[in-house]
Design a protein around this motif. Structure first.
Motif, PDB file in Angstrom:
ATOM      1  N   ALA A 127      34.847  21.135  34.904  1.00 26.01           N
ATOM      2  CA  ALA A 127      33.522  20.759  35.386  1.00 26.01           C
ATOM      3  C   ALA A 127      33.188  21.461  36.700  1.00 26.01           C
ATOM      4  CB  ALA A 127      33.443  19.241  35.567  1.00 26.01           C
ATOM      5  N   MET A 128      34.214  21.959  37.416  1.00 26.72           N
ATOM      6  CA  MET A 128      33.982  22.629  38.688  1.00 26.72           C
ATOM      7  C   MET A 128      33.861  24.149  38.548  1.00 26.72           C
ATOM      8  SD  MET A 128      36.157  20.488  41.512  1.00 26.72           S
ATOM      9  CE  MET A 128      37.771  20.738  40.760  1.00 26.72           C
ATOM     10  N   LEU A 129      33.841  24.650  37.334  1.00 26.33           N
ATOM     11  CA  LEU A 129      33.717  26.097  37.133  1.00 26.33           C
ATOM     12  C   LEU A 129      32.483  26.694  37.820  1.00 26.33           C
ATOM     13  CD1 LEU A 129      34.865  26.494  33.413  1.00 26.33           C
ATOM     14  CD2 LEU A 129      36.014  27.405  35.446  1.00 26.33           C
ATOM     15  N   PRO A 130      31.313  26.041  37.789  1.00 21.32           N
ATOM     16  CA  PRO A 130      30.152  26.641  38.469  1.00 21.32           C
ATOM     17  C   PRO A 130      30.377  26.887  39.961  1.00 21.32           C
ATOM     18  CG  PRO A 130      29.435  24.936  36.950  1.00 21.32           C
ATOM     19  CD  PRO A 130      30.929  24.838  37.024  1.00 21.32           C
ATOM     20  N   LEU A 131      31.113  26.015  40.633  1.00 24.42           N
ATOM     21  CA  LEU A 131      31.416  26.216  42.051  1.00 24.42           C
ATOM     22  C   LEU A 131      32.213  27.499  42.256  1.00 24.42           C
ATOM     23  CD1 LEU A 131      31.768  25.410  45.052  1.00 24.42           C
ATOM     24  CD2 LEU A 131      33.708  23.982  44.332  1.00 24.42           C
ATOM     25  N   PHE A 132      33.225  27.707  41.452  1.00 25.58           N
ATOM     26  CA  PHE A 132      34.071  28.890  41.606  1.00 25.58           C
ATOM     27  C   PHE A 132      33.338  30.159  41.184  1.00 25.58           C
ATOM     28  CE2 PHE A 132      37.026  25.511  42.038  1.00 25.58           C
ATOM     29  CZ  PHE A 132      38.038  26.010  42.836  1.00 25.58           C
ATOM     30  N   ASP A 133      32.473  30.028  40.220  1.00 24.93           N
ATOM     31  CA  ASP A 133      31.655  31.174  39.816  1.00 24.93           C
ATOM     32  C   ASP A 133      30.724  31.588  40.956  1.00 24.93           C
ATOM     33  OD1 ASP A 133      30.676  33.145  38.079  1.00 24.93           O
ATOM     34  OD2 ASP A 133      29.100  31.827  37.330  1.00 24.93           O
ATOM     35  N   ARG A 134      30.152  30.599  41.622  1.00 23.45           N
ATOM     36  CA  ARG A 134      29.218  30.903  42.711  1.00 23.45           C
ATOM     37  C   ARG A 134      29.940  31.482  43.928  1.00 23.45           C
ATOM     38  NH1 ARG A 134      28.052  28.074  46.959  1.00 23.45           N
ATOM     39  NH2 ARG A 134      28.842  26.088  46.154  1.00 23.45           N
ATOM     40  N   VAL A 135      31.086  30.892  44.310  1.00 26.40           N
ATOM     41  CA  VAL A 135      31.777  31.308  45.525  1.00 26.40           C
ATOM     42  C   VAL A 135      32.535  32.624  45.334  1.00 26.40           C
ATOM     43  CG1 VAL A 135      33.591  30.681  47.181  1.00 26.40           C
ATOM     44  CG2 VAL A 135      31.958  28.950  46.386  1.00 26.40           C
ATOM     45  N   PHE A 136      33.177  32.773  44.174  1.00 25.80           N
ATOM     46  CA  PHE A 136      34.063  33.924  43.954  1.00 25.80           C
ATOM     47  C   PHE A 136      33.502  34.940  42.960  1.00 25.80           C
ATOM     48  CE2 PHE A 136      36.756  30.374  45.247  1.00 25.80           C
ATOM     49  CZ  PHE A 136      37.501  30.947  46.272  1.00 25.80           C
ATOM     50  N   GLY A 137      32.451  34.545  42.254  1.00 22.52           N
ATOM     51  CA  GLY A 137      31.939  35.432  41.215  1.00 22.52           C
ATOM     52  C   GLY A 137      32.868  35.546  40.038  1.00 22.52           C
ATOM     53  N   ASP A 138      33.782  34.580  39.894  1.00 18.96           N
ATOM     54  CA  ASP A 138      34.780  34.631  38.829  1.00 18.96           C
ATOM     55  C   ASP A 138      35.297  33.213  38.589  1.00 18.96           C
ATOM     56  OD1 ASP A 138      36.847  35.083  37.067  1.00 18.96           O
ATOM     57  OD2 ASP A 138      37.782  36.687  38.226  1.00 18.96           O
ATOM     58  N   GLN A 139      34.949  32.648  37.455  1.00 21.47           N
ATOM     59  CA  GLN A 139      35.387  31.284  37.146  1.00 21.47           C
ATOM     60  C   GLN A 139      36.899  31.163  37.043  1.00 21.47           C
ATOM     61  OE1 GLN A 139      33.359  30.130  33.541  1.00 21.47           O
ATOM     62  NE2 GLN A 139      31.442  29.669  34.595  1.00 21.47           N
ATOM     63  N   ARG A 140      37.582  32.257  36.755  1.00 22.60           N
ATOM     64  CA  ARG A 140      39.043  32.204  36.584  1.00 22.60           C
ATOM     65  C   ARG A 140      39.770  31.822  37.865  1.00 22.60           C
ATOM     66  NH1 ARG A 140      39.844  38.053  34.001  1.00 22.60           N
ATOM     67  NH2 ARG A 140      38.397  38.424  35.739  1.00 22.60           N
ATOM     68  N   VAL A 141      39.116  31.969  39.001  1.00 22.42           N
ATOM     69  CA  VAL A 141      39.749  31.594  40.267  1.00 22.42           C
ATOM     70  C   VAL A 141      40.019  30.092  40.327  1.00 22.42           C
ATOM     71  CG1 VAL A 141      39.525  31.665  42.801  1.00 22.42           C
ATOM     72  CG2 VAL A 141      38.719  33.583  41.411  1.00 22.42           C
ATOM     73  N   LEU A 142      39.289  29.304  39.541  1.00 26.32           N
ATOM     74  CA  LEU A 142      39.592  27.869  39.476  1.00 26.32           C
ATOM     75  C   LEU A 142      41.049  27.645  39.118  1.00 26.32           C
ATOM     76  CD1 LEU A 142      38.938  24.807  39.244  1.00 26.32           C
ATOM     77  CD2 LEU A 142      38.201  25.240  36.898  1.00 26.32           C
ATOM     78  N   ARG A 143      41.545  28.360  38.129  1.00 26.64           N
ATOM     79  CA  ARG A 143      42.939  28.180  37.698  1.00 26.64           C
ATOM     80  C   ARG A 143      43.909  28.661  38.767  1.00 26.64           C
ATOM     81  NH1 ARG A 143      43.515  24.202  34.293  1.00 26.64           N
ATOM     82  NH2 ARG A 143      41.325  23.864  33.777  1.00 26.64           N
ATOM     83  N   GLU A 144      43.556  29.713  39.481  1.00 27.15           N
ATOM     84  CA  GLU A 144      44.400  30.178  40.584  1.00 27.15           C
ATOM     85  C   GLU A 144      44.486  29.109  41.661  1.00 27.15           C
ATOM     86  OE1 GLU A 144      44.334  33.575  44.109  1.00 27.15           O
ATOM     87  OE2 GLU A 144      43.108  33.875  42.298  1.00 27.15           O
ATOM     88  N   TRP A 145      43.327  28.565  42.043  1.00 32.64           N
ATOM     89  CA  TRP A 145      43.305  27.507  43.056  1.00 32.64           C
ATOM     90  C   TRP A 145      44.094  26.279  42.597  1.00 32.64           C
ATOM     91  CZ3 TRP A 145      40.915  22.737  42.102  1.00 32.64           C
ATOM     92  CH2 TRP A 145      40.866  21.856  43.183  1.00 32.64           C
ATOM     93  N   LEU A 146      43.929  25.909  41.329  1.00 36.20           N
ATOM     94  CA  LEU A 146      44.630  24.737  40.815  1.00 36.20           C
ATOM     95  C   LEU A 146      46.143  24.966  40.816  1.00 36.20           C
ATOM     96  CD1 LEU A 146      44.462  21.926  39.637  1.00 36.20           C
ATOM     97  CD2 LEU A 146      44.119  22.938  37.375  1.00 36.20           C
TER      98      LEU A 146
END
Length: 248
Positions: A38-57
């Protein structure tokens, strides 16, 4: 039969408890019941890459364990915010105070996975006791993530690692739950989507059920504890738990 076959992961065949069937199901919350995507839009906006969510997690899991092994403690949300800034520096992305506040809000308001309510209903109808054990701290002035997701009514109690000031998979966290419920560890079955959580629980005397949600799989090392029951979602896992209990 080769040794790795003899110790291979079972997916829910009868008689897998190794003793009496568990009477208490202990559920992890984050990713197991509620959906971090559900937080993918935040990571897409900040990093331009939704995959960073998994890195952060992944960093969040690693550093929560690091704190416990180092004898330190910081709450889950504050740790998540600090790691968002750290990952931002790694990627050369600017992380603002508004971004960290959005992250904290997101961590507290994630929705349930679509299979969860059906699975919990099946298990409740079976008469099993159900509690949760989460890394997230309590919310004294608002809803817990479980309450926000509309799932709290399924559970007898909501346990948090903040009571022990140690993160899972520290054994004292699982022992705390068993002691508070006045049952032996062997009466408890940990339900989680992370192998590090099932291994930790089993090492503390629990049995375990693994949800193989996308990005998760059993760890096929014969010397390590293997989940007693495995399924791709909670509804299917509930069916296997109920079937195995009835024939045990």
């Amino acid at each position: 039969m080769r040794p790795e076959q003899a110790n291979s992961v079972d997916t829910g065949a009868p008689g897998q408890w190794g003793g009496p069937a568990p009477s208490v199901l202990v559920f992890d919350v984050n990713e197991t019941l509620i959906d971090f995507d559900a937080m993918l839009p935040l990571f897409d906006r900040v990093f331009g890459d939704q995959r960073v969510l998994r890195e952060w997690l992944g960093q969040l899991i690693m550093y929560s364990m690091t704190l416990t092994l180092s004898g330190l403690y910081e709450d889950y949300y504050s740790l998540g915010e600090g790691l968002l800034r750290m990952v931002g520096r790694v990627h050369g992305a600017q992380v603002t105070t508004a971004d960290t506040e959005e992250l904290r809000t997101g961590m507290q308001t994630m929705p349930a996975h679509p299979d969860v309510e059906e699975g919990l209903t099946k298990l409740r109808n079976e008469g099993l006791r159900m509690v949760t054990l989460t890394n997230s701290p309590p919310s004294p002035h608002g809803q817990t993530p479980l309450e926000h997701a509309g799932l709290a009514h399924f559970f007898e109690r909501q346990f948090t690692i903040e009571t022990a000031r140690s993160y899972k998979p520290a054994p004292q966290v699982y022992h705390m739950v068993a002691q508070e419920l006045a049952v032996p560890p062997s009466a408890c079955l940990m339900v989680a989507t992370h192998v590090w959580d099932t291994v930790g629980a089993q090492s503390a005397g629990f049995t375990a059920g693994l949800l193989t949600r996308p990005g998760n799989a059993p760890l096929p090392i014969p010397s390590l504890p293997q989940p007693n029951v495995i399924a791709p979602d909670l509804s299917a896992l509930a069916d296997k738990i109920i079937e195995t209990r009835r024939v045990s």
